[in-house]
Design a protein around this motif. Sequence first.
Motif, PDB file in Angstrom:
ATOM      1  N   ILE A   1      48.817  29.682  22.288  1.00  0.00           N
ATOM      2  CA  ILE A   1      50.224  29.629  21.881  1.00  0.00           C
ATOM      3  C   ILE A   1      50.870  28.300  22.267  1.00  0.00           C
ATOM      4  O   ILE A   1      51.725  27.786  21.546  1.00  0.00           O
ATOM      5  N   ASN A   2      50.484  27.721  23.389  1.00  0.00           N
ATOM      6  CA  ASN A   2      51.091  26.471  23.852  1.00  0.00           C
ATOM      7  C   ASN A   2      50.923  25.367  22.817  1.00  0.00           C
ATOM      8  O   ASN A   2      49.817  25.135  22.332  1.00  0.00           O
ATOM      9  N   ARG A   3      51.987  24.688  22.501  1.00  0.00           N
ATOM     10  CA  ARG A   3      51.970  23.666  21.463  1.00  0.00           C
ATOM     11  C   ARG A   3      51.010  22.529  21.794  1.00  0.00           C
ATOM     12  O   ARG A   3      50.352  21.973  20.912  1.00  0.00           O
ATOM     13  N   GLU A   4      50.918  22.172  23.104  1.00  0.00           N
ATOM     14  CA  GLU A   4      50.066  21.036  23.476  1.00  0.00           C
ATOM     15  C   GLU A   4      48.596  21.401  23.574  1.00  0.00           C
ATOM     16  O   GLU A   4      47.747  20.523  23.753  1.00  0.00           O
ATOM     17  N   GLY A   5      48.266  22.691  23.464  1.00  0.00           N
ATOM     18  CA  GLY A   5      46.870  23.097  23.535  1.00  0.00           C
ATOM     19  C   GLY A   5      46.323  23.060  24.952  1.00  0.00           C
ATOM     20  O   GLY A   5      47.070  23.169  25.919  1.00  0.00           O
ATOM     21  N   LEU A   6      45.016  22.871  25.066  1.00  0.00           N
ATOM     22  CA  LEU A   6      44.342  22.893  26.364  1.00  0.00           C
ATOM     23  C   LEU A   6      44.181  21.490  26.940  1.00  0.00           C
ATOM     24  O   LEU A   6      44.089  20.515  26.210  1.00  0.00           O
ATOM     25  N   ARG A   7      44.123  21.418  28.261  1.00  0.00           N
ATOM     26  CA  ARG A   7      43.883  20.146  28.941  1.00  0.00           C
ATOM     27  C   ARG A   7      42.396  19.841  29.043  1.00  0.00           C
ATOM     28  O   ARG A   7      42.004  18.679  29.145  1.00  0.00           O
ATOM     29  N   TYR A   8      41.576  20.876  29.114  1.00  0.00           N
ATOM     30  CA  TYR A   8      40.115  20.764  29.088  1.00  0.00           C
ATOM     31  C   TYR A   8      39.632  21.797  28.077  1.00  0.00           C
ATOM     32  O   TYR A   8      40.243  22.862  27.932  1.00  0.00           O
ATOM     33  N   SER A   9      38.537  21.546  27.426  1.00  0.00           N
ATOM     34  CA  SER A   9      38.016  22.531  26.469  1.00  0.00           C
ATOM     35  C   SER A   9      37.652  23.836  27.155  1.00  0.00           C
ATOM     36  O   SER A   9      37.712  24.910  26.558  1.00  0.00           O
TER      37      SER A   9
ATOM     38  N   GLY B   1      58.071  35.044  36.203  1.00  0.00           N
ATOM     39  CA  GLY B   1      58.353  33.626  36.004  1.00  0.00           C
ATOM     40  C   GLY B   1      57.431  32.949  35.019  1.00  0.00           C
ATOM     41  O   GLY B   1      57.505  31.736  34.821  1.00  0.00           O
ATOM     42  N   ALA B   2      56.548  33.720  34.389  1.00  0.00           N
ATOM     43  CA  ALA B   2      55.584  33.120  33.472  1.00  0.00           C
ATOM     44  C   ALA B   2      56.265  32.584  32.225  1.00  0.00           C
ATOM     45  O   ALA B   2      57.147  33.224  31.655  1.00  0.00           O
ATOM     46  N   SER B   3      55.864  31.391  31.799  1.00  0.00           N
ATOM     47  CA  SER B   3      56.396  30.794  30.576  1.00  0.00           C
ATOM     48  C   SER B   3      55.369  29.810  30.056  1.00  0.00           C
ATOM     49  O   SER B   3      54.351  29.550  30.699  1.00  0.00           O
ATOM     50  N   LEU B   4      55.640  29.238  28.891  1.00  0.00           N
ATOM     51  CA  LEU B   4      54.724  28.253  28.329  1.00  0.00           C
ATOM     52  C   LEU B   4      54.744  26.950  29.120  1.00  0.00           C
ATOM     53  O   LEU B   4      53.920  26.072  28.893  1.00  0.00           O
TER      54      LEU B   4
END
Length: 222
Positions: free
Chosen positions: A196-204, A181-184
């Motif tokens: 790879i995720n377009r939004e990047g990281l939520r925390y550094s 079930g893994a996805s971006l």
Amino acid sequence: LYPADGDTGLRFLLSNGDAESTEITADQRYVTGVTLCTVLGDGNGASVATVEHLLAALRGLGVDNALIEIDSQEVPIMDGSAAQFVEAIDEAGLVELDAPRRYLKVLKSVSVEDGGASGELTPHNGFHLDVEIEFDCAMIGRQKIEIDLNPGSFRRELSRARTFGFMKDVERLWAAGLALGASLENTVAIGDDRIINREGLRYSDEFVRHKALDAVGDLALA
């Protein structure tokens, strides 16, 4: 998630829509698997996987008693963090019970080592996390976080940190029937030289924060 009386603890009710359901207590004695996620089982074939994010949300917000009904063999992954569970619990609200809280108190240091990883519990007046990870990957490297856990710090510092995985491992995992079930939408995907995720990281340092979140969920089993 349903309210529960004092001394109920956290319990999973596995139901497929029938009148009967299987109950598995969220207790370390019922852990049957730890590959990629934490799995609880009753010893008779019933099991529920990926319990750590939901248990982290409950423990992080100080919930001692709840019934968790689920009609699948795995807790919904949501966005790969505990954030949506926290939002739902906050919206419903919490009630303080008259029953005194029961808990384990660490009286002396205990430690374990396995495959180059180590963990240690030491006496402390509260719940303090000191987590460090090191990956041979430029996107992660060595990361460390220390945090005194309470509902406020859990919401701010840990609840939104998502699980992560490496693109180079995807085909191997899928072939083994894992991470299907893994996805971006629910995983931070790490390529050779970028996120790879377009939004990047939520925390550094989202990676070590998620490992700390996992630790909170797994320690809830004690």
